[in-house]
Design an enzyme around this catalytic site. Sequence first.
Site, short mmCIF file in Angstrom:
data_model
loop_
_atom_site.label_atom_id
_atom_site.label_comp_id
_atom_site.label_asym_id
_atom_site.label_seq_id
_atom_site.Cartn_x
_atom_site.Cartn_y
_atom_site.Cartn_z
N LYS A 1 0.80 -1.23 0.00
CA LYS A 1 0.00 0.00 0.00
C LYS A 1 0.84 1.29 0.00
CE LYS A 1 -4.07 -1.90 2.30
NZ LYS A 1 -5.06 -1.75 3.36
N ASP B 1 -9.88 2.83 2.47
CA ASP B 1 -9.92 2.20 3.80
C ASP B 1 -10.48 3.18 4.84
OD1 ASP B 1 -8.84 -0.28 3.09
OD2 ASP B 1 -6.78 0.44 3.32
#
Length: 271
Positions: A70, A106
């Site tokens: 990420k 997220d």
Amino acid sequence: MIKGTTDIYCIFGHPVKHSKSPLMHNAVFQYLDIDACYVAFDIEPAKLDKAIESVRIMNIKGLNITVPHKEAVIPLLDTVDNNAMAIGAVNTIKNNDGKLIGYNTDYEGFISSLKNKNIAIKNRHFLILGAGGASRAIIYGLLIEGARVSIYNRTTEKAVILANSLQSFGHIDIIHNIEETKQYDIIVNTTSLGLKKEDALPIDTSLLYDKHIVYDIIYTSTPLLELAKQRGCSTIDGKDMLIWQAFYAFKIWFHIEPPLSEMIRALYLGN
Ligand code: ATR
């Protein structure tokens, strides 16, 4: 039916076989009759740059990025949106005619999972356990929603670094030892403790009271959540955040909201 016209969406992770994203996205593609399919690719960290280049070459339309890529994916993209930049992590990419744009869903996923349960965020006091990538996204979301945030991490220096890097969005209290929890409304476990049976608990559960909402971002019901329930707490597991981050990823790719109920059905029933 996969045809010559079928678009590819995917997830890059390492490992990735456990990922539930293919289940949720393929279910929605089928439900909405979208000519696309979603697959998982296990990409070794050293090969991430080549894998991202192949997204452009093979015209993969969109992808999710999971652990451990990420952060590392950011310099490989053409543009990164401001929220993902502030968090320092990308979990969703859209391919706009060869230009790759990075997003982070997220943090939105976490916030929406609370709002969808009518749990107020503004001015409520959150204790966040852990200072890794997931913690950063969650704390960013909480700060922009006006929550009060305290963080506890095994390695305090990492919590300090995290708090400093997000200080322009709000203040974060660093907790050195959790001795008292009555001041908190919601306790969130973002550590990996609970993934394995033999793991210790991320917090002494005798410090949990029935006024607390205990949220564990691990997908399954963990010992923390079981013990919290026994102490009368409300509990939330990581499936909610998982569904909502997928919801926002889909919205970025297709500019429409996916049917949430179909994502939930696929995740819970496994097909
Ligand atoms: P993620 O991206 O999922 O957040 P991560 O960045 O690897 O994962 O972060 C893992 C978090 O779990 C960290 O806060 C880590 O604490 P440290 O910073 O002290 O390493 C925490 N963690 C992992 N194993 C732990 C353990 N055995 N005890 C306490 N905390 C642990």
